[in-house]
Write a protein that holds these residues in place. Structure first.
Motif, mmCIF file in Angstrom:
data_model
loop_
_atom_site.group_PDB
_atom_site.id
_atom_site.type_symbol
_atom_site.label_atom_id
_atom_site.label_comp_id
_atom_site.label_asym_id
_atom_site.label_seq_id
_atom_site.Cartn_x
_atom_site.Cartn_y
_atom_site.Cartn_z
ATOM 1 N N GLN A 27 59.714 -27.996 -25.368
ATOM 2 C CA GLN A 27 59.540 -26.751 -26.119
ATOM 3 C C GLN A 27 58.681 -25.771 -25.325
ATOM 4 O O GLN A 27 58.926 -24.559 -25.353
ATOM 5 C CB GLN A 27 58.902 -27.052 -27.478
ATOM 6 C CG GLN A 27 59.849 -27.781 -28.429
ATOM 7 C CD GLN A 27 59.163 -28.283 -29.687
ATOM 8 O OE1 GLN A 27 57.944 -28.486 -29.713
ATOM 9 N NE2 GLN A 27 59.944 -28.486 -30.746
ATOM 10 N N ARG A 28 57.716 -26.280 -24.602
ATOM 11 C CA ARG A 28 56.911 -25.413 -23.731
ATOM 12 C C ARG A 28 57.769 -24.847 -22.606
ATOM 13 O O ARG A 28 57.702 -23.647 -22.298
ATOM 14 C CB ARG A 28 55.736 -26.202 -23.158
ATOM 15 C CG ARG A 28 54.937 -25.425 -22.119
ATOM 16 C CD ARG A 28 53.737 -26.225 -21.629
ATOM 17 N NE ARG A 28 53.161 -25.604 -20.457
ATOM 18 C CZ ARG A 28 53.149 -26.134 -19.238
ATOM 19 N NH1 ARG A 28 53.719 -27.320 -19.030
ATOM 20 N NH2 ARG A 28 52.604 -25.501 -18.228
ATOM 21 N N ARG A 73 54.560 -26.016 -35.228
ATOM 22 C CA ARG A 73 55.197 -26.495 -36.455
ATOM 23 C C ARG A 73 55.463 -28.001 -36.379
ATOM 24 O O ARG A 73 55.221 -28.735 -37.348
ATOM 25 C CB ARG A 73 56.509 -25.741 -36.698
ATOM 26 C CG ARG A 73 57.189 -26.124 -38.000
ATOM 27 C CD ARG A 73 58.398 -25.238 -38.284
ATOM 28 N NE ARG A 73 58.985 -25.560 -39.570
ATOM 29 C CZ ARG A 73 59.856 -26.557 -39.775
ATOM 30 N NH1 ARG A 73 60.224 -27.322 -38.752
ATOM 31 N NH2 ARG A 73 60.333 -26.795 -40.984
ATOM 32 N N SER A 74 55.958 -28.475 -35.236
ATOM 33 C CA SER A 74 56.256 -29.903 -35.131
ATOM 34 C C SER A 74 54.983 -30.739 -35.146
ATOM 35 O O SER A 74 54.974 -31.852 -35.669
ATOM 36 C CB SER A 74 57.065 -30.188 -33.859
ATOM 37 O OG SER A 74 56.333 -29.835 -32.708
ATOM 38 N N TRP A 96 57.430 -31.866 -26.995
ATOM 39 C CA TRP A 96 56.540 -30.705 -26.900
ATOM 40 C C TRP A 96 56.602 -30.079 -25.509
ATOM 41 O O TRP A 96 56.531 -28.861 -25.384
ATOM 42 C CB TRP A 96 55.111 -31.116 -27.249
ATOM 43 C CG TRP A 96 54.959 -31.478 -28.701
ATOM 44 C CD1 TRP A 96 55.727 -31.031 -29.727
ATOM 45 C CD2 TRP A 96 53.983 -32.348 -29.283
ATOM 46 N NE1 TRP A 96 55.284 -31.577 -30.924
ATOM 47 C CE2 TRP A 96 54.215 -32.382 -30.688
ATOM 48 C CE3 TRP A 96 52.932 -33.110 -28.775
ATOM 49 C CZ2 TRP A 96 53.446 -33.137 -31.567
ATOM 50 C CZ3 TRP A 96 52.146 -33.867 -29.643
ATOM 51 C CH2 TRP A 96 52.408 -33.879 -31.029
ATOM 52 N N ALA A 116 60.892 -24.316 -22.661
ATOM 53 C CA ALA A 116 61.844 -23.369 -23.246
ATOM 54 C C ALA A 116 61.168 -22.123 -23.798
ATOM 55 O O ALA A 116 61.843 -21.239 -24.328
ATOM 56 C CB ALA A 116 62.647 -24.062 -24.350
ATOM 57 N N GLY A 117 59.816 -22.053 -23.695
ATOM 58 C CA GLY A 117 59.087 -20.887 -24.197
ATOM 59 C C GLY A 117 59.064 -20.793 -25.707
ATOM 60 O O GLY A 117 59.273 -19.700 -26.256
ATOM 61 N N GLN A 118 58.800 -21.909 -26.394
ATOM 62 C CA GLN A 118 58.793 -21.943 -27.864
ATOM 63 C C GLN A 118 57.454 -22.473 -28.395
ATOM 64 O O GLN A 118 57.384 -23.553 -28.971
ATOM 65 C CB GLN A 118 59.934 -22.831 -28.365
ATOM 66 C CG GLN A 118 61.322 -22.357 -27.943
ATOM 67 C CD GLN A 118 62.397 -23.347 -28.317
ATOM 68 O OE1 GLN A 118 62.147 -24.513 -28.584
ATOM 69 N NE2 GLN A 118 63.646 -22.881 -28.325
ATOM 70 N N LEU A 139 55.589 -21.572 -30.962
ATOM 71 C CA LEU A 139 55.504 -21.740 -32.414
ATOM 72 C C LEU A 139 56.195 -23.022 -32.874
ATOM 73 O O LEU A 139 55.774 -23.643 -33.855
ATOM 74 C CB LEU A 139 56.113 -20.527 -33.122
ATOM 75 C CG LEU A 139 55.372 -19.203 -32.925
ATOM 76 C CD1 LEU A 139 56.078 -18.076 -33.662
ATOM 77 C CD2 LEU A 139 53.918 -19.323 -33.396
ATOM 78 N N ALA A 140 57.247 -23.430 -32.153
ATOM 79 C CA ALA A 140 57.924 -24.687 -32.490
ATOM 80 C C ALA A 140 57.004 -25.881 -32.242
ATOM 81 O O ALA A 140 57.037 -26.869 -32.985
ATOM 82 C CB ALA A 140 59.208 -24.828 -31.675
#
Length: 450
Positions: free
Chosen positions: A72-73, A83-84, A69, A75-77, A79-80
């Motif tokens: 993903q933060r 969802r995960s 997580w 990487a600027g994601q 919504l991912a």
């Protein structure tokens, strides 16, 4: 780099405050049960050893998602992340079912570890209550990992601190009785924990629903069907991490079950030492969580050089803090033991055990830091194998042999009939583990892989 260290320091201190509040649950229960009776604290020692083994291993599966997580933060994601997290609910359901089954049916485990018959009834009462507190505990752990990955651990810490205000008076009341309630002994401590777990998770759920912090994650979108590829990725990351924590914790908590054969005096003194070791563990754990979150963030952002520099700086910090906490345990062992018990028979043995705890903690600080940062590099299988060999074999196995199978000379038999063999061997095994993990970590950061 100075700013990064300050960021990690603030994060770690915030996490530590919350972790110490949670650890105060166990400290409160140990002190309350110890004042109630030696038998109560002995039952608590065995019961908490089983519960912690189950909870910590399942918790490790979800704690291992923190680096994912955080990446993903970075990487600027957002919504991912949402969802995960929704997909992780499928794993949480399975984990709750498995964990509750073990806690509600512990007879085989109690027989295998030769827990005295006199203790088994009280231990089973204790575990039967805690089994129903496992689901909210695991769900709150997911909430905690999410906040740490987002770089906002304060909400979790405030909830943990406030929960302590409920836990302390509730444990005292339910254990000793009063206001029309009969004394419940160790089971009263478990019931207090159950009430707190549901209360804290309920507040966390409300925060997720109402706070703007979580809005970009779209957490409340419709739950998707199981994504087997993503769940498989979770399992490859989380299951070895969870099993590693299971080995680590059981190498520690199974001592309580084996020590229980030596009677209430040994169990009571071991419980004090174990509780102090667990409190000390919160310091490197907090630093490890904060470092892994920040390292994963920079890896997700594509800045490997900054991530590696942070790892080296924080490794030295973990070693320094480990020395400091160990020195406190060693120098203040008698006053610390006196806080836990007023029993003239328990106090001397507990004081001696704290010498071992001091050595144990220094190695624990290094290996804890290393294993959390290794998860940022998806290195989970090698630590699991080393844990099995060193902690189960060299620590718990050798300790068991020295305590129960070794034909000791007469001069050593008094030492042999205490928890000391287990603690000495566990500390030695942990030093070897820490050295091995350090080598793996610095090799991993020289050749990072996604």
């Amino acid at each position: 780099m100075k700013g990064e260290l300050q960021h990690i320091g603030r994060h770690a201190v915030t996490v530590l405050a919350g972790q110490l509040a949670v650890m105060a649950f166990g400290t409160t229960d140990t002190i309350v049960a110890g004042r109630y009776s030696d038998d109560a604290v002995a039952a608590l020692s065995v019961g908490s050893a089983i519960f912690v083994s189950v909870y910590a291993s399942l918790m490790g599966i979800f704690q291992a998602l923190l680096p994912l997580w955080a990446e993903q933060r970075g990487a600027g994601q957002p919504l991912a992340i949402g969802r995960s997290l929704r997909q992780s609910m499928y794993l949480c359901l399975l984990a709750c079912m498995l964990g509750m089954a073990v806690l509600l049916m512990p007879d085989a485990l109690l027989r295998w570890t030769d827990v005295p018959e006199a203790l088994q009834h009280e231990v089973k009462r204790y575990l039967a209550v805690l089994a129903w507190g496992l689901p909210p505990a695991l769900l709150f752990r997911i909430y905690s990992a999410l906040n740490q990955a987002l770089g906002h651990p304060k909400l979790v810490t405030w909830l943990q601190l406030c929960s302590l205000l409920i836990k302390v008076p509730l444990s005292i009341w339910l254990t000793f009785g009063g206001l029309g309630l009969s004394p419940m002994g160790a089971a009263g401590c478990a019931l207090a924990t159950l009430v707190v777990n549901y209360t804290v998770f309920g507040v966390a759920l409300w925060l997720v629903r109402s706070q703007d912090l979580y809005a970009p994650l779209a957490l409340w979108d419709r739950l998707e069907a199981p994504d087997w590829k993503l769940l498989g990725h979770f399992c490859r990351l989380g299951v070895p991490a969870g099993l590693a924590i299971l080995v680590e914790v059981t190498s520690f908590t199974l001592m309580a079950l084996y020590v229980s054969r030596q009677g209430s005096l040994a169990s009571a003194s071991h419980q004090i030492a174990a509780n102090l070791a667990a409190i000390g563990y919160m310091v490197p754990l907090s630093l490890a969580i904060a470092t892994s979150a920040r390292v994963s963030y920079w890896r997700g952002a594509g800045d490997e050089a900054r991530a590696q520099a942070l790892i080296r700086r924080c490794f030295r910090l973990a070693l320094l803090v480990g020395f400091a906490v160990s020195a406190v345990f060693f120098l203040a062992r008698r006053p610390i033991a006196d806080i836990y018990t007023d029993s003239p028979s328990v106090l001397p043995l507990a004081s001696w055990l704290l010498i071992c705890v001091a050595a144990y903690h220094l190695a624990d600080a290094v290996q804890t830091y290393c294993i959390f940062v290794l998860r940022c590099y998806r290195v989970t299988v090698a630590p699991l194998i080393l844990y099995c060999v060193l902690l189960w074999g060299g620590g718990l196995g050798l300790g068991y042999w020295l305590a129960y199978a070794w034909q000791a000379p007469p001069a050593w038999r008094g030492w042999q009939a205490t928890p000391m063999p287990f603690w000495v061997c566990s500390a030695a095994a942990l030093f070897v583990t820490a050295a091995a993990f350090s080598g793996i970590l610095f090799r991993a950061i020289r050749s990072p892989q996604q």
